[in-house]
Design a protein around this motif. Structure first.
Motif, PDB file in Angstrom:
ATOM      1  N   ALA A   1     -12.191  -4.663 -23.480  1.00 23.39           N
ATOM      2  CA  ALA A   1     -12.377  -6.110 -23.501  1.00 23.39           C
ATOM      3  C   ALA A   1     -11.304  -6.728 -22.627  1.00 23.39           C
ATOM      4  O   ALA A   1     -10.143  -6.300 -22.662  1.00 23.39           O
ATOM      5  CB  ALA A   1     -12.291  -6.639 -24.926  1.00 23.39           C
ATOM      6  N   GLN A   2     -11.678  -7.729 -21.823  1.00 28.22           N
ATOM      7  CA  GLN A   2     -10.757  -8.275 -20.824  1.00 28.22           C
ATOM      8  C   GLN A   2     -10.693  -9.792 -20.892  1.00 28.22           C
ATOM      9  O   GLN A   2     -11.648 -10.455 -21.284  1.00 28.22           O
ATOM     10  CB  GLN A   2     -11.204  -7.880 -19.416  1.00 28.22           C
ATOM     11  N   CYS A   3      -9.553 -10.283 -20.456  1.00 28.98           N
ATOM     12  CA  CYS A   3      -9.363 -11.718 -20.251  1.00 28.98           C
ATOM     13  C   CYS A   3      -8.797 -11.890 -18.837  1.00 28.98           C
ATOM     14  O   CYS A   3      -7.712 -11.381 -18.534  1.00 28.98           O
ATOM     15  CB  CYS A   3      -8.405 -12.283 -21.292  1.00 28.98           C
ATOM     16  N   ASN A   4      -9.536 -12.559 -17.960  1.00 28.33           N
ATOM     17  CA  ASN A   4      -9.157 -12.727 -16.556  1.00 28.33           C
ATOM     18  C   ASN A   4      -8.810 -14.189 -16.280  1.00 28.33           C
ATOM     19  O   ASN A   4      -9.560 -15.090 -16.665  1.00 28.33           O
ATOM     20  CB  ASN A   4     -10.301 -12.313 -15.628  1.00 28.33           C
ATOM     21  N   TYR A   5      -7.685 -14.386 -15.608  1.00 25.32           N
ATOM     22  CA  TYR A   5      -7.300 -15.738 -15.189  1.00 25.32           C
ATOM     23  C   TYR A   5      -7.226 -15.782 -13.667  1.00 25.32           C
ATOM     24  O   TYR A   5      -6.535 -14.968 -13.041  1.00 25.32           O
ATOM     25  CB  TYR A   5      -5.948 -16.135 -15.776  1.00 25.32           C
ATOM     26  N   TYR A   6      -7.934 -16.724 -13.066  1.00 24.44           N
ATOM     27  CA  TYR A   6      -7.963 -16.894 -11.613  1.00 24.44           C
ATOM     28  C   TYR A   6      -7.361 -18.249 -11.254  1.00 24.44           C
ATOM     29  O   TYR A   6      -7.647 -19.264 -11.894  1.00 24.44           O
ATOM     30  CB  TYR A   6      -9.402 -16.835 -11.079  1.00 24.44           C
ATOM     31  N   HIS A   7      -6.539 -18.240 -10.228  1.00 25.41           N
ATOM     32  CA  HIS A   7      -5.944 -19.481  -9.728  1.00 25.41           C
ATOM     33  C   HIS A   7      -6.046 -19.497  -8.207  1.00 25.41           C
ATOM     34  O   HIS A   7      -5.543 -18.592  -7.534  1.00 25.41           O
ATOM     35  CB  HIS A   7      -4.481 -19.605 -10.147  1.00 25.41           C
ATOM     36  N   LEU A   8      -6.698 -20.509  -7.649  1.00 29.21           N
ATOM     37  CA  LEU A   8      -6.842 -20.671  -6.205  1.00 29.21           C
ATOM     38  C   LEU A   8      -6.028 -21.883  -5.790  1.00 29.21           C
ATOM     39  O   LEU A   8      -6.472 -23.023  -5.939  1.00 29.21           O
ATOM     40  CB  LEU A   8      -8.306 -20.853  -5.806  1.00 29.21           C
ATOM     41  N   GLY A   9      -4.835 -21.643  -5.244  1.00 25.76           N
ATOM     42  CA  GLY A   9      -3.923 -22.739  -4.938  1.00 25.76           C
ATOM     43  C   GLY A   9      -3.894 -23.118  -3.477  1.00 25.76           C
ATOM     44  O   GLY A   9      -2.849 -23.032  -2.825  1.00 25.76           O
ATOM     45  N   LEU A  10      -5.027 -23.561  -2.921  1.00 28.12           N
ATOM     46  CA  LEU A  10      -5.038 -23.953  -1.506  1.00 28.12           C
ATOM     47  C   LEU A  10      -4.138 -25.153  -1.243  1.00 28.12           C
ATOM     48  O   LEU A  10      -3.623 -25.315  -0.137  1.00 28.12           O
ATOM     49  CB  LEU A  10      -6.469 -24.276  -1.065  1.00 28.12           C
ATOM     50  N   SER A  11      -3.944 -25.994  -2.251  1.00 32.64           N
ATOM     51  CA  SER A  11      -3.102 -27.173  -2.043  1.00 32.64           C
ATOM     52  C   SER A  11      -1.645 -26.797  -1.819  1.00 32.64           C
ATOM     53  O   SER A  11      -0.845 -27.620  -1.381  1.00 32.64           O
ATOM     54  CB  SER A  11      -3.220 -28.119  -3.240  1.00 32.64           C
ATOM     55  N   SER A  12      -1.257 -25.549  -2.112  1.00 29.74           N
ATOM     56  CA  SER A  12       0.123 -25.108  -1.929  1.00 29.74           C
ATOM     57  C   SER A  12       0.411 -24.613  -0.514  1.00 29.74           C
ATOM     58  O   SER A  12       1.553 -24.321  -0.184  1.00 29.74           O
ATOM     59  CB  SER A  12       0.447 -23.986  -2.921  1.00 29.74           C
ATOM     60  N   LEU A  13      -0.618 -24.496   0.333  1.00 28.53           N
ATOM     61  CA  LEU A  13      -0.417 -24.019   1.699  1.00 28.53           C
ATOM     62  C   LEU A  13       0.353 -25.028   2.543  1.00 28.53           C
ATOM     63  O   LEU A  13       0.242 -26.245   2.340  1.00 28.53           O
ATOM     64  CB  LEU A  13      -1.762 -23.729   2.366  1.00 28.53           C
ATOM     65  N   GLU A  14       1.111 -24.504   3.497  1.00 26.47           N
ATOM     66  CA  GLU A  14       1.798 -25.368   4.448  1.00 26.47           C
ATOM     67  C   GLU A  14       0.789 -25.806   5.505  1.00 26.47           C
ATOM     68  O   GLU A  14       0.275 -25.002   6.273  1.00 26.47           O
ATOM     69  CB  GLU A  14       2.961 -24.612   5.091  1.00 26.47           C
ATOM     70  N   LEU A  15       0.495 -27.108   5.566  1.00 25.38           N
ATOM     71  CA  LEU A  15      -0.577 -27.617   6.404  1.00 25.38           C
ATOM     72  C   LEU A  15      -0.037 -28.240   7.692  1.00 25.38           C
ATOM     73  O   LEU A  15       1.102 -28.696   7.764  1.00 25.38           O
ATOM     74  CB  LEU A  15      -1.385 -28.679   5.649  1.00 25.38           C
ATOM     75  N   ILE A  16      -0.894 -28.251   8.715  1.00 30.14           N
ATOM     76  CA  ILE A  16      -0.562 -28.931   9.971  1.00 30.14           C
ATOM     77  C   ILE A  16      -0.564 -30.434   9.748  1.00 30.14           C
ATOM     78  O   ILE A  16       0.313 -31.151  10.208  1.00 30.14           O
ATOM     79  CB  ILE A  16      -1.573 -28.552  11.061  1.00 30.14           C
ATOM     80  N   GLU A  17      -1.566 -30.918   9.035  1.00 31.79           N
ATOM     81  CA  GLU A  17      -1.674 -32.320   8.696  1.00 31.79           C
ATOM     82  C   GLU A  17      -1.424 -32.480   7.199  1.00 31.79           C
ATOM     83  O   GLU A  17      -2.155 -31.939   6.387  1.00 31.79           O
ATOM     84  CB  GLU A  17      -3.066 -32.854   9.045  1.00 31.79           C
TER      85      GLU A  17
END
Length: 336
Positions: free
Chosen positions: A132-148
């Protein structure tokens, strides 16, 4: 999958382009199934719950894997797993904790395993397992260093969250042979954008077939070929073929070939009765793309018989063994 002009803006800067490549490949791993490790043969608990208790010891496995060394945001995997037989029973329990990260993507997984062992004959067992599993996913695109700064393409709220799952497996083994079949994640998991319900990430079925055999060269040396094939529902199968040379249960040397044009060098050493250290180095061959300077994987394997009671029903033995010779019987395949 991605907002309209997101790709174009990332391609405008080399640093963001590298992270974007990593991101796409990481998503591809999730879309195809579980991640890949080279040293699966040292502890198969992460891919097969029926492996719990097979080593007939209190067993702990620590693993660290760093892909594409030298590349910023490259995938990294860290895991700890443990399993043990229940005293005087044919049942076993196990648990594992895994953390995977690649650029802004993070995946953490906790699993609990249960297995039950059946004796086929004096030197052959069949183990049946559930997890039995418990999976946590986090997609943190807002943490990227952006050009703009404040680029709206990267400000979406992605569907981070917890996804349950379960796995099944069987494991047939003798002192010199094993055959395993498993599906560690039976259910599909999906993450979507909160704004428009667009699919961002999907974890799908992967079935594993593993097998190996130890050929005796003499009393001190063994040759151990083995393989694993990963059958993925949305991609072609991926296989590893390995061969290792073992001397006096002290050290192993070997090589591995993966069907995506990757090879690996393997080296294990036994540091006393209970502890072994395992290392592998993966590198691309042929015309396959090269990222960074290769992949390093290090594992520690600890096996202790002192924390469990001796269970004669779990031992390999001849048809008739006198009581005074029971301690000489093989206890597990831990050195296979």
């Amino acid at each position: 999958m991605w907002p309209g002009n997101c790709i174009y803006k990332v391609l405008m800067h080399s640093r963001q382009f590298c992270l974007f490549c990593v991101l796409l490949m990481s998503l591809n791993i999730f879309a195809q199934g579980d991640g890949i490790t080279t040293q699966y043969m040292n502890s198969q608990l992460m891919i097969n719950p029926a492996y719990a208790g097979v080593r007939n010891a209190f067993s702990v496995h620590l693993l660290a894997r760093q892909q594409w060394v030298g590349m910023e945001g490259a995938p990294a995997t860290y895991s700890i797993s443990m399993h043990t037989p229940l005293n005087d029973r044919m049942a076993s329990l196990g648990a594992s904790l895994l953390h995977y990260q690649s650029g802004p993507i993070n995946h953490s997984e906790f699993s609990a395993m249960y297995s039950y062992m059946l004796r086929i004959n004096h030197q052959l067992f069949l183990s049946l397992g559930l997890s039995a599993q418990c999976n946590y996913y986090h997609l943190g695109l807002s943490s990227l260093e952006l050009i703009e700064e404040n680029d709206p393409s990267f400000m979406h709220k992605f569907g981070n969250g917890v996804k349950p799952n379960f796995g099944v497996g069987v494991f047939l083994f003798s002192p010199h042979f094993y055959l395993g079949l498993s599906m560690p994640k039976v259910m599909n998991s999906r993450l979507k954008l909160k704004e428009n319900d667009a699919l961002v990430l999907e974890s799908v079925h992967t079935a594993y077939l593993t097998s190996g055999y130890a050929f005796s060269i003499n009393k001190s040396a063994y040759l151990k070929p083995s393989f694993v094939v990963r059958y993925r529902s949305q991609a072609s199968p991926l296989g590893d073929m390995n061969i290792q040379f073992m001397y006096k249960n002290i050290f192993w040397l070997g090589t591995s070939y993966r069907t995506n044009d990757t090879m690996a060098a393997l080296a294990n050493i036994q540091l006393g009765e209970a502890l072994s250290v395992c290392y592998s180095y993966d590198f691309a061959i042929g015309n396959s793309p090269r990222f960074g300077s290769g992949t390093h994987e290090v594992a520690l394997v600890f096996d202790s018989h002192k924390l469990i009671k001796r269970n004669r029903d779990r031992q390999f033995r001849r048809k008739k063994v006198a009581k005074k010779e029971e301690n000489k019987a093989l206890h597990s395949i831990r050195y296979f």
